[in-house]
Design a protein around this motif. Structure first.
Motif, mmCIF file in Angstrom:
data_model
loop_
_atom_site.group_PDB
_atom_site.id
_atom_site.type_symbol
_atom_site.label_atom_id
_atom_site.label_comp_id
_atom_site.label_asym_id
_atom_site.label_seq_id
_atom_site.Cartn_x
_atom_site.Cartn_y
_atom_site.Cartn_z
ATOM 1 N N ILE A 1 32.457 35.207 115.502
ATOM 2 C CA ILE A 1 33.567 35.282 114.548
ATOM 3 C C ILE A 1 33.551 34.040 113.659
ATOM 4 N N VAL A 2 33.838 34.237 112.376
ATOM 5 C CA VAL A 2 33.976 33.128 111.439
ATOM 6 C C VAL A 2 35.396 33.144 110.896
ATOM 7 N N LYS A 3 36.122 32.033 111.099
ATOM 8 C CA LYS A 3 37.489 31.915 110.600
ATOM 9 C C LYS A 3 37.460 31.190 109.250
ATOM 10 N N ILE A 4 37.967 31.846 108.233
ATOM 11 C CA ILE A 4 37.963 31.272 106.891
ATOM 12 C C ILE A 4 39.388 30.906 106.502
ATOM 13 N N ASP A 5 39.575 29.641 106.147
ATOM 14 C CA ASP A 5 40.873 29.158 105.672
ATOM 15 C C ASP A 5 41.018 29.573 104.218
ATOM 16 N N ILE A 6 41.880 30.568 103.945
ATOM 17 C CA ILE A 6 41.966 31.111 102.588
ATOM 18 C C ILE A 6 42.932 30.335 101.700
ATOM 19 N N SER A 7 43.672 29.382 102.263
ATOM 20 C CA SER A 7 44.647 28.648 101.459
ATOM 21 C C SER A 7 43.929 27.776 100.434
ATOM 22 N N GLY A 8 44.291 27.909 99.170
ATOM 23 C CA GLY A 8 43.699 27.097 98.118
ATOM 24 C C GLY A 8 42.322 27.550 97.667
ATOM 25 N N MET A 9 41.812 28.639 98.231
ATOM 26 C CA MET A 9 40.480 29.106 97.849
ATOM 27 C C MET A 9 40.594 30.140 96.737
ATOM 28 N N SER A 10 39.768 29.998 95.704
ATOM 29 C CA SER A 10 39.801 30.952 94.597
ATOM 30 C C SER A 10 39.278 32.307 95.066
ATOM 31 N N GLU A 11 39.663 33.355 94.348
ATOM 32 C CA GLU A 11 39.230 34.706 94.735
ATOM 33 C C GLU A 11 37.715 34.838 94.675
ATOM 34 N N SER A 12 37.095 34.249 93.657
ATOM 35 C CA SER A 12 35.638 34.363 93.520
ATOM 36 C C SER A 12 34.923 33.637 94.655
ATOM 37 N N ALA A 13 35.430 32.457 95.029
ATOM 38 C CA ALA A 13 34.814 31.705 96.126
ATOM 39 C C ALA A 13 34.981 32.434 97.444
ATOM 40 N N LEU A 14 36.166 33.006 97.663
ATOM 41 C CA LEU A 14 36.429 33.751 98.892
ATOM 42 C C LEU A 14 35.546 34.989 98.973
ATOM 43 N N ARG A 15 35.385 35.662 97.839
ATOM 44 C CA ARG A 15 34.551 36.873 97.813
ATOM 45 C C ARG A 15 33.101 36.541 98.146
ATOM 46 N N ALA A 16 32.579 35.461 97.564
ATOM 47 C CA ALA A 16 31.185 35.091 97.789
ATOM 48 C C ALA A 16 30.957 34.652 99.233
ATOM 49 N N LEU A 17 31.873 33.835 99.751
ATOM 50 C CA LEU A 17 31.720 33.322 101.110
ATOM 51 C C LEU A 17 31.834 34.428 102.147
ATOM 52 N N SER A 18 32.816 35.315 101.972
ATOM 53 C CA SER A 18 32.998 36.398 102.940
ATOM 54 C C SER A 18 31.818 37.367 102.918
ATOM 55 N N ALA A 19 31.289 37.650 101.733
ATOM 56 C CA ALA A 19 30.139 38.562 101.633
ATOM 57 C C ALA A 19 28.935 37.992 102.373
ATOM 58 N N ARG A 20 28.736 36.676 102.262
ATOM 59 C CA ARG A 20 27.599 36.036 102.925
ATOM 60 C C ARG A 20 27.694 36.192 104.446
ATOM 61 N N PHE A 21 28.866 35.987 105.012
ATOM 62 C CA PHE A 21 29.004 36.052 106.462
ATOM 63 C C PHE A 21 28.992 37.500 106.966
ATOM 64 N N ILE A 22 29.551 38.418 106.193
ATOM 65 C CA ILE A 22 29.517 39.830 106.588
ATOM 66 C C ILE A 22 28.074 40.333 106.610
ATOM 67 N N GLN A 23 27.277 39.889 105.625
ATOM 68 C CA GLN A 23 25.855 40.258 105.599
ATOM 69 C C GLN A 23 25.116 39.738 106.825
ATOM 70 N N SER A 24 25.626 38.652 107.400
ATOM 71 C CA SER A 24 25.018 38.086 108.611
ATOM 72 C C SER A 24 25.506 38.780 109.877
#
Length: 429
Positions: A152-175
């Motif tokens: 499991i990867v816990k991502i702190d979404i507070s203060g994160m831009s939508e584009s950054a969150l989208r890119a980071l989450s896609a990378r981990f889901i692909q893994s």
């Protein structure tokens, strides 16, 4: 306290009085259906000042010692518990006191992925422990090294831009990793993370009022409110039984609650009349307050986070009032009511002021619910502060002092409230 656990942590044993000076909180973790599926357990030392950070290794050591004595199930029930671990805890022997089938070990973001740490996590993973990476906000070198061993990867979404969150989450889901969104504070953030493929969610968005124009109570909720009014008016058991039988959806959870261990029935309860005989009117009134939060149609295993939070608050406030005002049963009853009613704005989707226009309560209860003032307001603020204390919370220790309640006594009351709430939740679903 299990001193052997503490001694295994260090050549210099932690003083036992220090081991007891910490606060405990369990924060709900929800799945995509917004069902309760786990808790994160948070611990802090510092009963005489602002709470220290959650990765205090001494707090973790004392937590593991308590868990080995009391059983983790008293805190989390049948659900798994997420526990923060830093490098010192990972390398210690006492981590093995945590049951591998009941915990998820959260590797804090401060842990550097040295060869020694990587080898230790690999060893524990092969031994059956599940790992999560905590507070990830970027794909650092340490994250890349530890990622293969994390489920499991816990991502702190507070203060994160939508584009950054989208890119980071896609990378981990692909893994192939399950994503958990931390600090979800409103429904908009929940829906955004849902769309991005997150599997789990942590934050109190579910406990905040979301006002829907024209929202009405469900038939079962209307029946419960009517029953509560009947009890207040001292209606007899026959009238109560007739009201309950008008709503089949209410009868089943009521029977489950009457059969729950917390109800104290000596034998199986198989009828509404029998349930009313087992639960006196005082008990029935509090069960009805809890049943308001039960969600009709949910699967038996699915726990409502609002139900769990309301029952825990109610029981904790009741126990604190009983401890402080010994022999005053009325104060304990009022405290329970304040705790359970404090989430009705989120449940009904309307401001608390509107709810109190329709429900007759005393001035003490009204002051507690609207402005968090008075004795019951202090109890409510204490419960809310502990629930929310991922961020430093300076209000906890001053409130304990104001209420003349020791940290050790408060911890014991928390454990009792968690255990009771676990049983109630199992009975209500």
């Amino acid at each position: 306290m299990n001193d052997l656990v503490l001694r295994s942590f260090s050549q210099t044993p932690l003083p036992l009085h220090r081991a007891k000076e910490f606060f405990l909180a369990r924060q709900p973790i929800l799945d995509r259906n917004q069902d309760l599926v786990a808790y994160e357990l948070l611990f802090r030392t510092g009963a005489d000042g602002p709470a220290d950070v959650t990765d205090d290794v001494y707090a973790t050591a004392s937590v593991i010692a308590h868990a080995s004595e009391l059983g983790l199930e008293n805190v989390v029930g049948t659900l798994p518990g997420f526990v923060n671990v830093d490098a010192a805890v990972l390398m210690s022997d006492f981590i093995q006191f945590l049951p591998r089938d009941k915990v998820v070990l959260e590797v804090l973001e401060t842990v550097e992925a040295t060869d020694e740490i990587v080898a230790r996590i690999d060893q524990l993973s092969k031994a059956g422990y599940v790992f999560a990476l905590d507070d990830v906000v970027a794909e650092s070198g340490s994250v890349r090294r530890l990622l293969p061993m994390a489920r499991i990867v816990k991502i702190d979404i507070s203060g994160m831009s939508e584009s950054a969150l989208r890119a980071l989450s896609a990378r981990f889901i692909q893994s192939g990793k399950k994503l958990l969104a931390e600090k979800v504070e409103n429904l908009g953030q929940f829906h955004q993370c849902l769309e991005l493929g997150f599997a789990y969610f942590q934050g109190y968005y579910f406990a905040k009022p979301f006002v829907l124009t024209g929202k009405k109570l469900s038939p079962s909720q209307m029946t419960i409110v009517r029953l509560m009014a009947q009890i207040t008016e001292n209606a007899d058991s026959a009238d109560l039984e007739r009201s309950i039988k008008q709503d089949a959806a209410l009868a089943l959870p009521l029977l489950r609650l009457a059969n729950a261990p917390a109800a104290g029935a000596a034998q199986g309860v198989d009828s509404i009349g029998h349930a009313l005989a087992v639960l006196d009117k005082r008990q029935l009134h509090r069960w009805l307050q809890i049943l308001l939060y039960a969600e009709p149609g949910k699967a038996v295993h699915a726990a409502s986070p609002l139900l769990t939070l309301a029952s825990t608050r109610g029981r904790l406030l009741e126990l604190i009032a009983a401890k402080i005002r010994q022999g005053d049963r009325h104060a304990a009853d009022v405290a329970f009511t304040v705790g359970t009613m404090s989430l009705m704005d989120a449940l009904f989707g309307m401001p608390m002021e509107k709810i109190l226009e329709q429900v007759s309560v005393s001035k003490d209860v009204r002051d507690a619910l609207l402005v968090r003032q008075g004795f019951y307001g202090d109890l409510l603020r204490l419960a809310e502060s502990v629930e929310q204390f991922r961020e430093p919370e300076p209000a906890i220790a001053p409130l304990l002092r104001k209420l003349s309640l020791s940290g050790e006594d408060f911890y014991a009351l928390q454990l009792a409230a968690y255990k009771w709430s676990n049983r109630v939740t199992d009975g209500a679903n």
